[in-house]
Scaffold this active site. Structure first.
Site, PDB file in Angstrom:
ATOM      1  CB  CYS A 368      38.695  33.994  62.004  1.00  0.00           C
ATOM      2  SG  CYS A 368      38.145  32.871  60.732  1.00  0.00           S
ATOM      3  NE  ARG A 397      30.181  29.570  57.771  1.00  0.00           N
ATOM      4  CZ  ARG A 397      30.652  29.008  58.878  1.00  0.00           C
ATOM      5  NH1 ARG A 397      30.309  27.766  59.188  1.00  0.00           N
ATOM      6  NH2 ARG A 397      31.453  29.678  59.693  1.00  0.00           N
ATOM      7  CD  GLN A 415      30.482  31.397  63.398  1.00  0.00           C
ATOM      8  OE1 GLN A 415      31.159  32.086  62.650  1.00  0.00           O
ATOM      9  NE2 GLN A 415      30.469  30.081  63.318  1.00  0.00           N
ATOM     10  CG  ASP A 417      33.326  33.775  65.124  1.00  0.00           C
ATOM     11  OD1 ASP A 417      33.709  32.784  65.763  1.00  0.00           O
ATOM     12  OD2 ASP A 417      33.485  33.909  63.905  1.00  0.00           O
ATOM     13  CG  HIS A 419      38.598  34.910  66.224  1.00  0.00           C
ATOM     14  ND1 HIS A 419      37.437  35.513  65.781  1.00  0.00           N
ATOM     15  CD2 HIS A 419      38.667  33.710  65.600  1.00  0.00           C
ATOM     16  CE1 HIS A 419      36.841  34.712  64.915  1.00  0.00           C
ATOM     17  NE2 HIS A 419      37.563  33.618  64.780  1.00  0.00           N
ATOM     18  CE  LYS A 503      35.612  20.557  64.164  1.00  0.00           C
ATOM     19  NZ  LYS A 503      34.475  21.055  63.365  1.00  0.00           N
ATOM     20  CG  HIS A 549      39.261  30.187  65.276  1.00  0.00           C
ATOM     21  ND1 HIS A 549      38.937  30.937  64.161  1.00  0.00           N
ATOM     22  CD2 HIS A 549      40.566  29.861  65.134  1.00  0.00           C
ATOM     23  CE1 HIS A 549      40.006  31.046  63.378  1.00  0.00           C
ATOM     24  NE2 HIS A 549      41.006  30.401  63.958  1.00  0.00           N
TER      25      HIS A 549
END
Length: 677
Positions: A368, A397, A415, A417, A419, A503, A549
């Site tokens: 992000c 991570r 990921q 991902d 945004h 979320k 997100h």
């Protein structure tokens, strides 16, 4: 509240009945039907004028077991609990999931009773119910053995046969502490000191001679724990701290009947057969190399082919839905993570800082902040919004040793991902579109069922969340509105939001009925403020956008692991790394097989030809073990007729058909992403 001579009890159908104050749920059940009273396990109650509350679960069980009782909240109580105020009451029977947890918690007490009877030197930790059964933590210098577990299960059967009543008792706090201190019961002392206040009574549950600090609830007697099994043993440090004494955690499970328990173990056996780690090795899909490190995935050619198909589909779908594809660096300066707030809220999940010549850097745990910098790089107008960036980005991570599990929990993953930067007026439509996208992902990859949770904040824990109260309420309300307007049933989970906003979590249900957390859609009003994002509104003034997100695979690795287990490695034709296997009966049929191979590959199918000097049946067996969807056998008859003899996975020999017909049929199945052969 002043004592009442009579209380109102509202039943689930809305009817209200009067009972003497001090009546119990069992009395209520008996007044309706003696059969219902015999079937009831516990009761769910709340003050009559209080709204229903959905509480967060705690898998450790500690908070759930020992948290102070809140008279304003919905709670589950024993059938023998006295009712002293007007309440709404629902009786729990075998049909209720909460009732099974009560049985399992009671089974944990039965197990603790058995352990103390067999090994009286043992000290007790805690024993909560879990989604899969129950466990109890014990401190005992001598390790338990497999034979000990059998003895414990046998003694549990004796305790069940004794049908001892579970009775709730109260003891002054100081008296309880003195007693446990005399017995050197350091764990019980901790629980009492942490979860009770000076001057109040401590809640205990007794069955026979056994008593344990507990707030319940429990089934009426040990005889109601009818089907149980002691399963395994593991180590656990006291309070999760390796500096503390090591405990022995004994796991078990319990069900309402032996039939249900047998079905459970059949599901476990099937889950073991579908284990993605085993199938990943058998099918040569991926590996984890000890020399490289734990939690880091090596994609082998066949696994990499499936990954490519997944990622190609996702990228194409993103573009079709109005996303722009971006790429961001794997490492970024610590200053960036300080600005985003991750350095403060998320530091325990980062890899260690890298000190370079100009600054300290971090491996990125999420994408992000990188997408925010791309947005911030150019002036924005309201006409540009919404801006949607998507990236299949590698992130890292720090998962602790012992927590990693094949593809499902790793240290390095990809990921999917995205945004979305938009105006406040656009937010609900964008969230709704993300939910639609998530549903499309699940349907395309063969998942027919899912469950939805709305994770919100805990206003009492302000240090764990960024942003003002009014923004949190606005964000939560927006997500609720989307789910309600789409008529999606959801469960609210307090305290599980990200630090920057609430979320929506979409949990798919696989072929074995297991829930998997993958897709998530998150509202964020914090990061746009932290990075001072702007757009010029229709009024010519500068405004702050809001941000969504979303990750739909969750991670490519985890989604792939779930796919392996869902299909037991037998992927649909469009996903299979090898779609068609060719088996010439003898060496003289090899040229025809190569001709068919060229035709198949020209049609875009993935083909493997076995040209070894092996018997036909051995070749077929090898391809069957690799779970290839179609095996085509070719001999003299097929070569003369321009045909192939088709063996379909799971269906066996389907006979001969013209090669051109097979190719057209297969191509149609692939293009339609059919889940059937």
């Amino acid at each position: 509240m002043n004592p009442q001579a009579e209380i109102n009890v509202q039943l689930p159908d809305g009817a209200i009945k009067l009972f003497p104050a001090g009546s119990t749920p069992f009395d209520v059940a008996n007044s309706i039907s003696p059969r219902l009273a015999a079937a009831a396990v516990a009761a769910r109650v709340r003050p009559l004028n209080a709204a229903p509350v959905v509480a967060a679960t705690d898998e450790s069980g500690e908070a759930a077991m020992y948290a102070a009782e809140d008279t304003a909240a919905e709670r589950i109580v024993d059938l023998s609990a006295p009712l002293t105020e007007d309440v709404a009451l629902a009786l729990l029977t075998e049909k209720d999931a909460d009732a099974l947890k009560v049985v399992r918690h009671s089974a944990a007490h039965v197990m603790a009773t058995a352990v103390l009877e067999l090994f009286p030197e043992t000290k007790l930790g805690h024993g909560p119910a879990t989604d899969a059964g129950f466990f109890y933590d014990f401190y005992r210098p001598t390790p338990f053995t497999t034979e000990d577990l059998k003895l414990i299960e046998g003694r549990m059967a004796e305790i069940v046969a004794r049908d001892e009543k579970f009775v709730r008792e109260y003891q002054p706090r100081e008296e309880a502490l003195t007693r446990y201190k005399a017995d050197n019961d350091f764990m019980k002392m901790h629980f009492i000191e942490r979860f009770t206040r000076p001057g109040e009574d401590v809640s205990l549950y007794r069955n026979g001679e056994f008593a344990d600090f507990c707030r319940g609830p429990h089934v009426p007697s040990t005889g109601r724990v009818k089907a149980f099994k002691v399963m395994s043993l593991a180590g656990a440090y006291w309070l999760g701290d390796e500096k503390n004494p090591q405990l022995q955690r004994v796991y078990g499970t319990a069900f309402f009947s032996k039939k249900e328990m047998d079905a459970h173990f059949e599901r476990l056996e099937e889950a073991a057969r579908r284990d993605h780690r085993v199938l990943g090795k058998q099918l040569d899909l991926f590996s984890i190399q000890e020399l490289a490190g734990a939690g880091l995935i090596f994609w082998h050619p066949k696994g990499a082919m499936i990954r490519k198909i997944m990622e190609d589909w996702m990228r194409e779908e993103c573009i079709r839905r109005g996303y722009d594809l971006v790429y961001t660096p794997h490492v970024m300066r610590v200053n960036l993570w300080q600005t985003s707030g991750h350095e403060g809220f998320y530091a325990q999940n980062f890899f260690t800082k890298m000190e370079l010549d100009d600054a300290d850097y971090r491996l990125k745990p999420m994408n992000c902040p990188g997408h925010i910098l791309i947005y911030k790089n150019s002036p924005r107008s309201y006409r540009d919004l919404p801006v949607r960036y998507a990236e299949l980005g590698n992130v890292y991570r720090y998962e602790r040793s012992g927590t990693m599990h094949g593809l499902l929990r790793v240290r390095g993953f990809t990921q999917d991902d995205a945004h979305i930067f938009c105006t406040p007026e656009q937010i609900e439509d964008e969230v709704a579109a993300c939910v639609d996208f998530a549903e499309a992902v699940l349907k395309t990859f063969g998942f027919k069922e899912f469950k939805v949770e709305l994770s919100t904040w805990d206003p009492k824990d302000r240090q764990s969340y960024a942003g003002s109260d009014d923004k949190w309420m606005l964000a939560i309300g927006s997500l609720e509105n989307v789910l309600k307007r789409k008529n999606i049933d959801f469960k609210t989970i307090p305290g599980e939001a990200a630090f920057y906003g609430p979320k929506i979590d979409i949990k798919l249900v696989d072929v074995l009925g297991r829930l998997w957390q993958l897709s998530t859609v998150q509202f964020d009003f914090n990061l746009p403020a932290r990075f001072e994002l702007e757009y010029v509104g229709e009024d010519g003034e500068r405004h702050q956008p809001v941000m969504v997100h979303r990750a739909l695979f969750g991670s490519v690795e985890r989604f792939f692991g779930v796919l392996i287990e869902h299909y037991a490695g037998a992927f649909p034709l469009w996903l299979a790394p090898v779609q068609v296997a060719l088996v010439p009966i003898s060496e003289r049929h090899l040229d025809y097989a190569k001709e068919v191979q060229k035709q198949l590959e020209a049609a875009g199918l993935r083909v493997e030809l076995d040209s070894r000097n092996e018997k036909m049946n051995a070749k077929i067996r090898d391809f069957t073990l690799q779970k290839v969807p179609y095996v085509l056998v070719m001999g003299d008859k097929e070569a003369e007729a321009g045909a192939v003899s088709v063996r379909t996975r799971g269906k066996g020999d389907q006979g001969a058909m013209p090669a051109a017909e097979f190719i057209e049929r297969s191509r149609t199945l692939v293009e339609g992403k059919s889940l059937e052969l």
